[in-house]
Design an enzyme around this catalytic site. Structure first.
Site, PDB file in Angstrom:
ATOM      1  N   LYS A  91       0.809  -1.229   0.000  1.00  0.00           N
ATOM      2  CA  LYS A  91       0.000   0.000   0.000  1.00  0.00           C
ATOM      3  C   LYS A  91       0.838   1.273   0.000  1.00  0.00           C
ATOM      4  CE  LYS A  91      -4.487  -1.521   1.407  1.00  0.00           C
ATOM      5  NZ  LYS A  91      -4.341  -2.941   1.813  1.00  0.00           N
ATOM      6  N   GLU A 113      -9.705   7.045   3.581  1.00  0.00           N
ATOM      7  CA  GLU A 113     -10.634   6.114   4.220  1.00  0.00           C
ATOM      8  C   GLU A 113      -9.851   4.855   4.537  1.00  0.00           C
ATOM      9  OE1 GLU A 113     -10.136   6.149   0.992  1.00  0.00           O
ATOM     10  OE2 GLU A 113      -9.773   4.005   0.728  1.00  0.00           O
ATOM     11  N   SER A 379       1.551  -9.850  -1.225  1.00  0.00           N
ATOM     12  CA  SER A 379       1.159  -8.450  -0.999  1.00  0.00           C
ATOM     13  C   SER A 379       1.475  -7.933   0.397  1.00  0.00           C
ATOM     14  CB  SER A 379      -0.332  -8.269  -1.301  1.00  0.00           C
ATOM     15  OG  SER A 379      -1.123  -9.111  -0.492  1.00  0.00           O
TER      16      SER A 379
HETATM   17  C1  LIG Z   1      -5.218  -3.973   1.447  1.00  0.00           C
HETATM   18  C2  LIG Z   1      -4.555  -5.236   1.150  1.00  0.00           C
HETATM   19  C3  LIG Z   1      -4.963  -6.045   0.056  1.00  0.00           C
HETATM   20  C4  LIG Z   1      -6.149  -5.733  -0.802  1.00  0.00           C
HETATM   21  O1  LIG Z   1      -6.069  -4.545  -1.518  1.00  0.00           O
HETATM   22  P1  LIG Z   1      -5.802  -4.498  -3.092  1.00  0.00           P
HETATM   23  O2  LIG Z   1      -6.091  -3.091  -3.453  1.00  0.00           O
HETATM   24  O3  LIG Z   1      -6.740  -5.464  -3.731  1.00  0.00           O
HETATM   25  O4  LIG Z   1      -4.398  -4.881  -3.308  1.00  0.00           O
HETATM   26  C5  LIG Z   1      -4.241  -7.193  -0.210  1.00  0.00           C
HETATM   27  N1  LIG Z   1      -3.189  -7.574   0.558  1.00  0.00           N
HETATM   28  C6  LIG Z   1      -2.793  -6.836   1.615  1.00  0.00           C
HETATM   29  C7  LIG Z   1      -1.626  -7.314   2.419  1.00  0.00           C
HETATM   30  C8  LIG Z   1      -3.451  -5.643   1.947  1.00  0.00           C
HETATM   31  O5  LIG Z   1      -3.041  -4.929   2.998  1.00  0.00           O
END
Ligand SMILES: *Cc1c(COP(=O)(O)O)cnc(C)c1O
Length: 395
Positions: A91, A113, A379
């Site tokens: 993020k 948000e 992610s």
């Molecule tokens: C917020 C988040 C997501 C989902 O958000 P996307 O916009 O779909 O990437 C996925 N993995 C993690 C670790 C997150 O913090």
């Protein structure tokens, strides 16, 4: 003819996207639309962003050959380690890009948000770095559920404002943030946390996350002498980490793009967030996309064990990849994700975020060939989810 995978002039990916906003928001969104590409293209902007991504965030993140996981699935699996970024997920790539843009638009204040609090933390972090005033809207219910992230935001100097309307969760927090922006158009920038919202947000956020696939190409080339994998797999909430991991492969039809949505307790359980299975075309948060809704168009409350995938819509890029069949999307249940999260922890020594575990669970859904090169976008890290893991497994 190639299917168009990027936005057109009006901000549409095929049939999805656009800017469906109240008239009072028009000046804010228009200012952004007129300026974002110009600013992102400037050398001093790129220089500042690149340096901060390197020294503050810790990029490039490694592309790790997961030996044990590869052996188990009898294929070649690489993990793109976005979990190693500062603040623990992808993020921050986006919040850093947007705050540098906001500075160049002479904004002094930032709003955001947040649902689970991850985007709120990433926003509060870059606001502290840049000395900008930060207000994060968060549903009252989520504030109660996500105390450690609320504490983090406060520690970083952000003001956390509870959204007390509706279901008191993410969509209500988004409504409050929009209202705030309408009332403070000149001094405030609204940092949206995924590839959702009115044009130009989906495209802008995708560009800031595109560093992920840019690095994957370079790193694969260094390791294997080829830039393209056979598969890229990512989880999809709004779709920003997937958009970043797919971005530089969109036009390479030999690279299969795979998204993992949250099926919750199962797609027909009534407790699911599998937007592409259950949803229909509609308007959500300023963009035309696919969303979960009732017969008369009311947004349905989603469910997923992972707070970051608990969203009733999906970004317009992914709605288009789905409709045009350029991408394949799998719905992964809570149980399947929890098992995949434990497996990675036990055989690779990496505890993934539960969102990410949905992408890992796709390994059980496809018959890969031994020589296939698979990149899974890791992610985020699982530290924030330990309580959920522990409660689930009863350790
Ligand atoms: C917020 C988040 C997501 C989902 O958000 P996307 O916009 O779909 O990437 C996925 N993995 C993690 C670790 C997150 O913090």
């Amino acid at each position: 003819m190639m299917t168009q995978t990027n936005i057109n002039q009006k901000g549409y990916y095929g049939n999805f996207g656009g800017a469906y906003i109240p008239e009072m928001l028009y000046p804010n969104v228009e200012e952004l639309k007129q300026n974002y590409l110009k600013i992102i293209g400037q050398k001093d902007f790129q220089d500042e962003l690149t340096l901060l991504l390197k020294d503050f965030v810790g990029r490039p993140t490694p592309l790790y050959f997961a030996h044990n996981l590869s052996e188990k699935y009898n294929t070649q699996i690489y993990l793109k380690r976005e979990d190693l970024n500062h603040t623990g997920a992808h993020k921050i790539n986006n919040t850093l890009g947007q705050i540098l843009l906001a500075k160049r638009l002479n904004k002094q204040k930032i709003i955001a948000e947040t649902g689970a609090g991850q985007h709120g933390v990433a926003t509060a972090t870059v606001c502290a770095l840049m000395g900008m005033e930060c207000t994060v809207y968060m549903g009252e219910v989520d504030i109660e559920r996500q105390k450690p992230n609320v504490a983090r935001m406060k520690m970083l100097g952000a003001k956390v404002v509870p959204a007390t309307s509706g279901s008191k969760t993410l969509k209500d927090a988004t409504n409050e943030a929009m209202r705030h922006w309408i009332n403070n158009p000149t001094d405030t920038h609204y940092i949206i946390g995924s590839v959702v919202g009115p044009h130009p947000y989906p495209d802008m956020v995708a560009r800031f996350q595109a560093i992920i696939s840019e690095e994957i190409k370079k790193q694969l080339f260094e390791k294997l002498g080829r830039e393209n994998p056979d598969y890229v797999i990512a989880c999809v909430g709004g779709g920003s980490n997937a958009a970043g991991a797919f971005y530089h492969f969109l036009e390479d039809k030999n690279v299969k793009l795979i998204g993992a949505e949250a099926a919750g307790l199962g797609v027909s359980s009534g407790k699911s967030a599998a937007t592409l299975v259950l949803g229909k075309t509609g308007i959500l948060h300023g963009s035309k996309t696919i969303l979960m809704q009732t017969e008369d168009g009311q947004v349905v409350e989603p469910h997923s064990i992972s707070a970051g995938l608990d969203y009733p819509g999906i970004g317009p890029m992914h709605a288009h990849l789905f409709e045009s069949k350029r991408g394949d999307f799998y719905a992964i249940t809570d149980d399947e994700a929890m098992q995949a999260g434990l497996l990675l922890s036990r055989i690779e020594g990496i505890i993934p975020a539960i969102e990410t575990a949905h992408a890992l669970a796709v390994l059980d859904k496809i018959n890969f060939k031994k020589e296939d090169i698979i990149v899974i976008n890791l992610s985020g890290r699982g530290d924030k989810d330990l309580e959920t893991y522990i409660n689930y497994y009863g350790f």
